[in-house]
Enzyme design. Sequence first.
Site, mmCIF file in Angstrom:
data_model
loop_
_atom_site.group_PDB
_atom_site.id
_atom_site.type_symbol
_atom_site.label_atom_id
_atom_site.label_comp_id
_atom_site.label_asym_id
_atom_site.label_seq_id
_atom_site.Cartn_x
_atom_site.Cartn_y
_atom_site.Cartn_z
ATOM 1 N N HIS A 238 0.808 -1.221 0.000
ATOM 2 C CA HIS A 238 0.000 0.000 0.000
ATOM 3 C C HIS A 238 0.853 1.289 0.000
ATOM 4 C CE1 HIS A 238 -3.480 -2.479 1.206
ATOM 5 N NE2 HIS A 238 -2.734 -2.982 2.160
HETATM 6 C C1 BDR Z 1 -3.123 0.789 5.282
HETATM 7 O O1 BDR Z 1 -3.329 0.317 6.615
HETATM 8 C C2 BDR Z 1 -2.134 -0.174 7.145
HETATM 9 O O2 BDR Z 1 -2.338 -1.457 7.647
HETATM 10 C C3 BDR Z 1 -1.088 -0.110 6.057
HETATM 11 O O3 BDR Z 1 0.151 0.297 6.605
HETATM 12 C C4 BDR Z 1 -1.626 0.900 5.092
HETATM 13 O O4 BDR Z 1 -1.214 2.209 5.408
HETATM 14 C C5 BDR Z 1 -3.825 -0.121 4.313
HETATM 15 O O5 BDR Z 1 -5.198 -0.153 4.582
#
Ligand code: BDR
Length: 308
Positions: A238
């Site tokens: 992400h």
């Molecule tokens: C986001 O939530 C976190 O778990 C990850 O680091 C990312 O920023 C994804 O939904």
Amino acid sequence: MRKIIIDTDPGQDDAVAILLALASPEVDVLGITAVAGNVPLELTAKNTRIVCELAGRPDVKVFAGCDRPIGRTLVTAEHVHGQTGLNGVEHPDPTMPLQEGHAVDFIIDTIRSTDDVTLCPLGPLTNIATALERAPDIAERIKEIVLMGGAYFEVGNITPAAEFNIYVDPEAADIVFKSGTPLVVAPLDLTHKMLTSAEWIETMRALGTPVGDAVAGWTDFFERFDVAKYGSAGAPLHDPCVIAHIIDPSLFSGRHVNVEIETESPLTRGMTVADWWGVTDRAKNALFLGGGDRARFFDLLTTRLGTL
Ligand code: BDR
Ligand code: CA
């Protein structure tokens, strides 16, 4: 060079994003601010320094920020990232210091004193919203906010309706999305296309460096969760999408749309309501990314992380 402040809650994917930024000549990291999110603040502030030291950059200014959302109880994600937030690798405690002062003051002071700062939030938006609330004058001085958060077609990863970063602090997200500052949003619609693979993890391990070993170990750890959850071939990276967009905006495509945040409904709290089809006359406030070139994204990561 883009002058950026990274606001983060490491988190293995945050860690890869920080490494990508520190490895890239296109960005000047003015400082990194930690926020509570994937794990509590004490750990995100510690993990941020672990990552800076891993990159050979103990000189980077790291500040601790808000330890809980605006008006809500903190929700964390150890079920994804493990108890430390960086499970998959055992790291020694960092020796570089945390800066004195609060992350929110650093954000405000830096934006007031420096032109064209871009904010890169990779976690809940608590620090950024608190800065905007306390110093509304900074909204028009910020060049852009490029954030990881939200979802439209992909909908939710923490509830059926919401993505984690927005869900944890929807009031903060609401402040940011209404701030008038230009926004670029990397939602799940984009990040779920940027999936790791066993082959890429091996490429990282084959670098034969502490950074390569760490990235392989982290990704291997959190891939297990995502592969089981989504039945996908790999895990979405992400947060590196934010830094990749800053480095090379041609990697991803999207639409300028209106995005508003649901803060009231218990059922859909934290939903990013994107007017994708232009069915309202609400003003467009965000470039909402959705498509991307996976091969070029991973090539960029491989090349840059290989320099550390
Ligand atoms: C986001 O939530 C976190 O778990 C990850 O680091 C990312 O920023 C994804 O939904
Ligand atoms: Ca994150």
